[in-house]
Write an enzyme that holds these catalytic residues in place. Structure first.
Site, mmCIF file in Angstrom:
data_model
loop_
_atom_site.group_PDB
_atom_site.id
_atom_site.type_symbol
_atom_site.label_atom_id
_atom_site.label_comp_id
_atom_site.label_asym_id
_atom_site.label_seq_id
_atom_site.Cartn_x
_atom_site.Cartn_y
_atom_site.Cartn_z
ATOM 1 N N LYS A 1 17.756 20.439 -10.033
ATOM 2 C CA LYS A 1 17.936 18.996 -9.996
ATOM 3 C C LYS A 1 18.960 18.592 -11.051
ATOM 4 O O LYS A 1 18.869 19.002 -12.216
ATOM 5 C CB LYS A 1 16.599 18.320 -10.301
ATOM 6 C CG LYS A 1 16.679 16.838 -10.605
ATOM 7 C CD LYS A 1 16.289 16.000 -9.436
ATOM 8 C CE LYS A 1 16.331 14.512 -9.754
ATOM 9 N NZ LYS A 1 16.349 13.680 -8.571
ATOM 10 N N ASP B 1 19.630 -0.535 -5.615
ATOM 11 C CA ASP B 1 20.128 0.827 -5.621
ATOM 12 C C ASP B 1 19.604 1.369 -6.945
ATOM 13 O O ASP B 1 20.144 1.039 -8.007
ATOM 14 C CB ASP B 1 21.664 0.856 -5.597
ATOM 15 C CG ASP B 1 22.162 2.283 -5.494
ATOM 16 O OD1 ASP B 1 21.638 3.134 -6.230
ATOM 17 O OD2 ASP B 1 23.069 2.546 -4.684
ATOM 18 N N HIS B 2 18.536 2.150 -6.888
ATOM 19 C CA HIS B 2 17.843 2.450 -8.146
ATOM 20 C C HIS B 2 18.725 3.235 -9.118
ATOM 21 O O HIS B 2 18.470 3.240 -10.317
ATOM 22 C CB HIS B 2 16.503 3.148 -7.896
ATOM 23 C CG HIS B 2 16.607 4.591 -7.524
ATOM 24 N ND1 HIS B 2 16.963 4.997 -6.262
ATOM 25 C CD2 HIS B 2 16.400 5.719 -8.234
ATOM 26 C CE1 HIS B 2 16.964 6.324 -6.235
ATOM 27 N NE2 HIS B 2 16.625 6.796 -7.407
ATOM 28 N N ASP C 1 3.871 4.147 -0.965
ATOM 29 C CA ASP C 1 4.060 5.108 -2.044
ATOM 30 C C ASP C 1 4.954 4.543 -3.164
ATOM 31 O O ASP C 1 4.662 4.692 -4.349
ATOM 32 C CB ASP C 1 4.730 6.329 -1.380
ATOM 33 C CG ASP C 1 4.757 7.493 -2.304
ATOM 34 O OD1 ASP C 1 3.713 7.761 -2.915
ATOM 35 O OD2 ASP C 1 5.837 8.104 -2.436
ATOM 36 N N LYS D 1 19.672 18.575 -0.611
ATOM 37 C CA LYS D 1 18.285 18.952 -0.898
ATOM 38 C C LYS D 1 18.256 20.472 -1.046
ATOM 39 O O LYS D 1 19.103 21.172 -0.495
ATOM 40 C CB LYS D 1 17.380 18.564 0.280
ATOM 41 C CG LYS D 1 17.377 17.075 0.605
ATOM 42 C CD LYS D 1 16.437 16.307 -0.282
ATOM 43 C CE LYS D 1 16.362 14.843 0.121
ATOM 44 N NZ LYS D 1 15.917 13.986 -0.984
ATOM 45 N N ASP E 1 0.088 -8.882 9.000
ATOM 46 C CA ASP E 1 0.907 -8.330 10.084
ATOM 47 C C ASP E 1 2.204 -9.135 10.053
ATOM 48 O O ASP E 1 2.193 -10.351 10.284
ATOM 49 C CB ASP E 1 0.166 -8.510 11.413
ATOM 50 C CG ASP E 1 1.036 -8.146 12.607
ATOM 51 O OD1 ASP E 1 2.244 -7.888 12.407
ATOM 52 O OD2 ASP E 1 0.510 -8.139 13.733
ATOM 53 N N VAL E 2 3.307 -8.473 9.771
ATOM 54 C CA VAL E 2 4.546 -9.227 9.533
ATOM 55 C C VAL E 2 5.004 -10.049 10.736
ATOM 56 O O VAL E 2 5.795 -10.976 10.600
ATOM 57 C CB VAL E 2 5.717 -8.309 9.080
ATOM 58 C CG1 VAL E 2 5.462 -7.754 7.701
ATOM 59 C CG2 VAL E 2 5.985 -7.211 10.073
ATOM 60 N N SER F 1 0.840 -1.210 0.000
ATOM 61 C CA SER F 1 0.000 0.000 0.000
ATOM 62 C C SER F 1 0.868 1.249 0.000
ATOM 63 O O SER F 1 0.371 2.364 0.020
ATOM 64 C CB SER F 1 -0.912 -0.003 1.235
ATOM 65 O OG SER F 1 -0.114 -0.027 2.397
ATOM 66 N N HIS G 1 24.212 5.396 -3.389
ATOM 67 C CA HIS G 1 24.287 5.850 -4.787
ATOM 68 C C HIS G 1 25.675 6.381 -5.165
ATOM 69 O O HIS G 1 26.228 6.013 -6.198
ATOM 70 C CB HIS G 1 23.247 6.940 -5.056
ATOM 71 C CG HIS G 1 21.866 6.590 -4.593
ATOM 72 N ND1 HIS G 1 21.315 5.342 -4.758
ATOM 73 C CD2 HIS G 1 20.904 7.318 -3.955
ATOM 74 C CE1 HIS G 1 20.086 5.320 -4.264
ATOM 75 N NE2 HIS G 1 19.822 6.512 -3.768
#
Ligand code: BG6
Length: 495
Positions: free
Chosen positions: A344, A176-177, A15, A339, A84-85, A13, A239
C-alpha cells in the site's frame, strides 16, 4: 463557524457511516468543533430503534471516548428514522423530526445532509427534500455527496442537474476523501513556500511527474460495485485527477476557496484529450491474477466473490496525461493505480531534468518524492561526492517521514472535510466544472477500452502491475521511480 446543526445522514446503517462518519463526528465533538447544539438523524431502510442506533454509535467510536459515559452522552444526540427514499410520506416524518430537533437543540435551522448511498437515489432525495420543505431556506443548508459522482459524463450531468434543482453549486460539497489528507494539503506548502521548488516547478526543469496509488488489498467484499466500475473510474477520475490539478496548477492569488478553485479548474480545462493513437499507447489496463507474496496465496480477481468469472474489468490502470498550460506543456504526468499490488502506498515522484554529465561522470536526476500515505513526508535525492580519493558521484537521499495519522497528529480526512463543510469552505471538494472535465477525459479512455482498442493485461498479485505499464514509461525515456516489487523479488518473497 456555526457548529449548531442538524446532520441528516442517508445511508446511516452503511459501512462508511460506521467506519468513518461517526468516529469523525465524535472527534469534532471532542475537540469542541461540534457544540452541544447538534443532533444527527440517521436514515436507512432497516427498522432500527433509537436505542439500537445509539448502541451502533457507541460501538463505532470504541477506543476514542475517554469513558463509557462520554460515549453514551455523544450517542444521545443521534436519532433514527427508517426511511424509503422513494416514499413521500417518509419525508413528511423526517420534516417533523427535523422541526422537533431544531427546537430541542436550538440549531437555528442549520442543516447538513449527507448522502452516503448509491448515487441513483441522490436525485430523488434532493427532490423530496425540497418538495417536503425540509430544505426551507432557514439557516444554512448544505449537501455532502459521496462518490462516485456519476459513472460517465452523461450520468454525472444528469445527477448534477437533479441536485441543482434543490441546492446551488455553492451548497453542494462533493467528497473526494483524498483532498482531506494531510499530505495532499502539504503540497501547497512544499510548492509555494520553498524557493528551490517554486522556481523550478515547470516544463523547463521537470522531466516528468509520477503519481502512484498502490493498494495491496484486493477487491474485498466490494465485487458487486467494483466489477461495474474498475480502477479508472474508482481512482483516476476523482483522486488522481484532483491530485494532478494541485501539482500542475499555477500559484493561487490567495489561500481562499475561490482562488484555489479558479487555478484548479484551469488545469482541468487544459487536460489534453488523447488522440486515437495515444489512447492505444499511452494507457494501460490490467487485471490481477493469482500470486504469492510473503508466502501467502492470493486468488485471481475473477475468482473473487461477486465478480463475473469472465470479467473484463480492470483492477489496474496506468496512463499518461498532459496539461496544455504554459507551465507544463509537453511534460508527461504518469499515473498508475491498482489492487493487489506489492504494498500500500500513495506517492508522487517529481523527476527533474537530468544535467549533462560532469567530469565524465553521469549525473542522476534530482527526485522529489511526496509520501502521501501510509507514511507521510518527503524526500529529495541529490548528488554528492562519494567518499574517497577519486571524484565520483553518489546519490544522497534526504528523507523526512512520519506516521502522523497513526500518532493521531493528523486529522482523519472525513473529520477535516466535515469541519470544512461546517465552515462553508469548499476548497477541498470537487467543483462541478472539475468533475465535468474529468469525466470528458475518462469517457474517452473508457470508450477505447470498451471497444477493445487495447488489451487487458494480466498481472500477478503482489506485483506493481503488468509489464506494459513499465514499457509505457520507457517510450518517454522514463522509468517508475518506485519499484517495491524488486525488494520482494531479491528476497524471493514474490511468485
Ligand atoms: C476509494 C476507492 O475511493 O479509495 C477504493 O473506492 C479505494 O477502492 C480507496 O480502496 C482508497 O482510499 P485510501 O484512503 O485507503 O487510500
Amino acid at each position: 463557524m456555526s457548529s449548531k446543526v442538524i446532520v441528516t445522514i442517508f445511508g446511516a446503517s452503511g459501512d462508511l457511516a460506521k467506519r468513518k462518519l461517526y468516529p469523525s463526528l465524535f472527534r469534532l465533538y471532542k475537540s469542541g468543533n461540534l457544540s452541544e447544539h447538534f443532533a444527527v438523524i440517521g436514515t436507512a431502510r432497516r427498522p432500527w430503534s433509537k436505542a439500537y442506533f445509539e448502541s451502533i454509535i457507541v460501538e463505532s467510536i470504541e477506543g476514542l471516548a475517554a469513558s463509557q459515559e462520554e460515549a453514551w452522552e455523544f450517542a444521545s444526540h443521534f436519532y433514527y428514522q427508517s426511511h424509503d427514499v422513494n416514499d413521500k410520506e417518509h419525508y413528511v416524518e423526517l420534516k417533523k423530526l427535523q422541526t422537533e430537533l431544531t427546537e430541542k437543540y436550538q440549531t437555528e435551522g442549520n442543516k447538513l445532509f449527507f448522502l452516503s448511498m448509491a448515487p441513483e437515489f441522490f436525485g430523488t432525495i434532493a427532490k423530496h427534500l425540497k418538495s417536503e420543505h425540509i430544505v426551507d431556506g432557514n439557516g444554512f443548508e448544505r449537501l455532502i455527496v459521496e462518490k462516485p459522482f456519476g459513472t460517465s459524463l452523461k450520468t454525472a450531468s444528469k445527477l448534477n442537474s437533479e441536485l441543482v434543482e434543490t441546492f446551488d453549486e455553492e451548497q453542494i460539497f462533493r467528497i473526494d476523501h483524498y483532498l482531506g489528507k494531510e499530505m495532499i494539503q502539504n503540497i501547497f506548502a512544499i510548492r509555494f513556500a520553498n524557493l528551490i521548488f517554486d522556481q523550478v516547478w515547470n516544463k523547463d526543469f521537470i522531466d516528468n511527474v509520477q503519481i502512484t496509488f498502490a493498494e495491496s488489498i484486493g477487491v474485498e467484499e466490494r465485487g458487486g460495485y467494483y466489477d461495474h466500475s474498475g480502477a479508472l473510474k474508482d481512482m483516476i477520475q476523482n483522486h488522481a485527477l484532483q491530485l494532478l490539478s494541485i501539482l500542475a496548477m499555477d500559484k493561487p492569488e490567495s489561500f481562499s476557496k475561490e482562488a484555489i478553485r479558479a487555478e484548479k479548474i484551469k488545469v482541468f480545462q487544459s487536460l489534453v484529450q488523447p488522440s486515437d493513437e495515444e489512447l492505444k499507447h499511452n494507457f494501460v489496463r490490467g487485471q490481477y491474477a493469482a500470486g504469492i507474496i510473503d508466502g501467502r496465496d492470493y486468488i485471481a480477481y475473477r475468482d473473487e466473490f461477486n465478480v463475473d468469472p469472465e470479467s473484463q474489468t480492470e483492477t489496474f490502470a496506468a496512463g499518461t496525461f498532459f496539461v496544455d498550460s504554459e507551465r507544463f506543456i509537453g511534460v508527461p504526468f504518469f499515473f498508475r493505480t491498482g489492487k493487489r499490488m506489492t504494498e500500500k502506498g500513495t506517492r508522487v515522484n517529481i523527476t527533474f531534468k537530468k544535467m549533462p554529465s560532469i567530469f565524465g561522470e553521469e549525473v542522476a536526476p534530482n527526485i522529489l518524492t511526496i509520501y502521501i500515505q501510509p507514511t507521510e513526508g518527503f524526500s529529495l535525492k541529490i548528488n554528492g561526492k562519494e567518499v574517497g580519493e577519486r571524484f565520483s558521484l553518489a546519490q544522497i537521499s534526504y528523507d523526512y517521514r512520519t506516521d502522523a495519522t497513526a500518532s493521531g497528529a493528523s486529522p482523519e480526512p472525513y473529520e477535516k472535510l466535515i469541519f470544512d463543510v461546517l465552515n462553508n469552505d469548499s476548497t477541498n471538494f470537487s467543483h462541478w466544472d472539475e468533475v465535468r472535465a474529468s469525466w470528458a477525459l475518462i469517457d474517452r479512455i473508457e470508450e477505447a477500452w470498451a471497444n477493445n482498442k487495447s488489451p487487458l493485461h494480466s498481472y500477478a498479485s503482489g506485483t506493481m502491475g503488468p509489464q506494459a505499464a513499465f514499457d509505457m514509461l520507457a517510450k518517454f525515456n522514463a522509468k517508475w521511480q518506485w519499484e517495491p516489487d524488486n525488494w520482494y523479488r531479491e528476497r524471493d518473497l514474490l511468485k
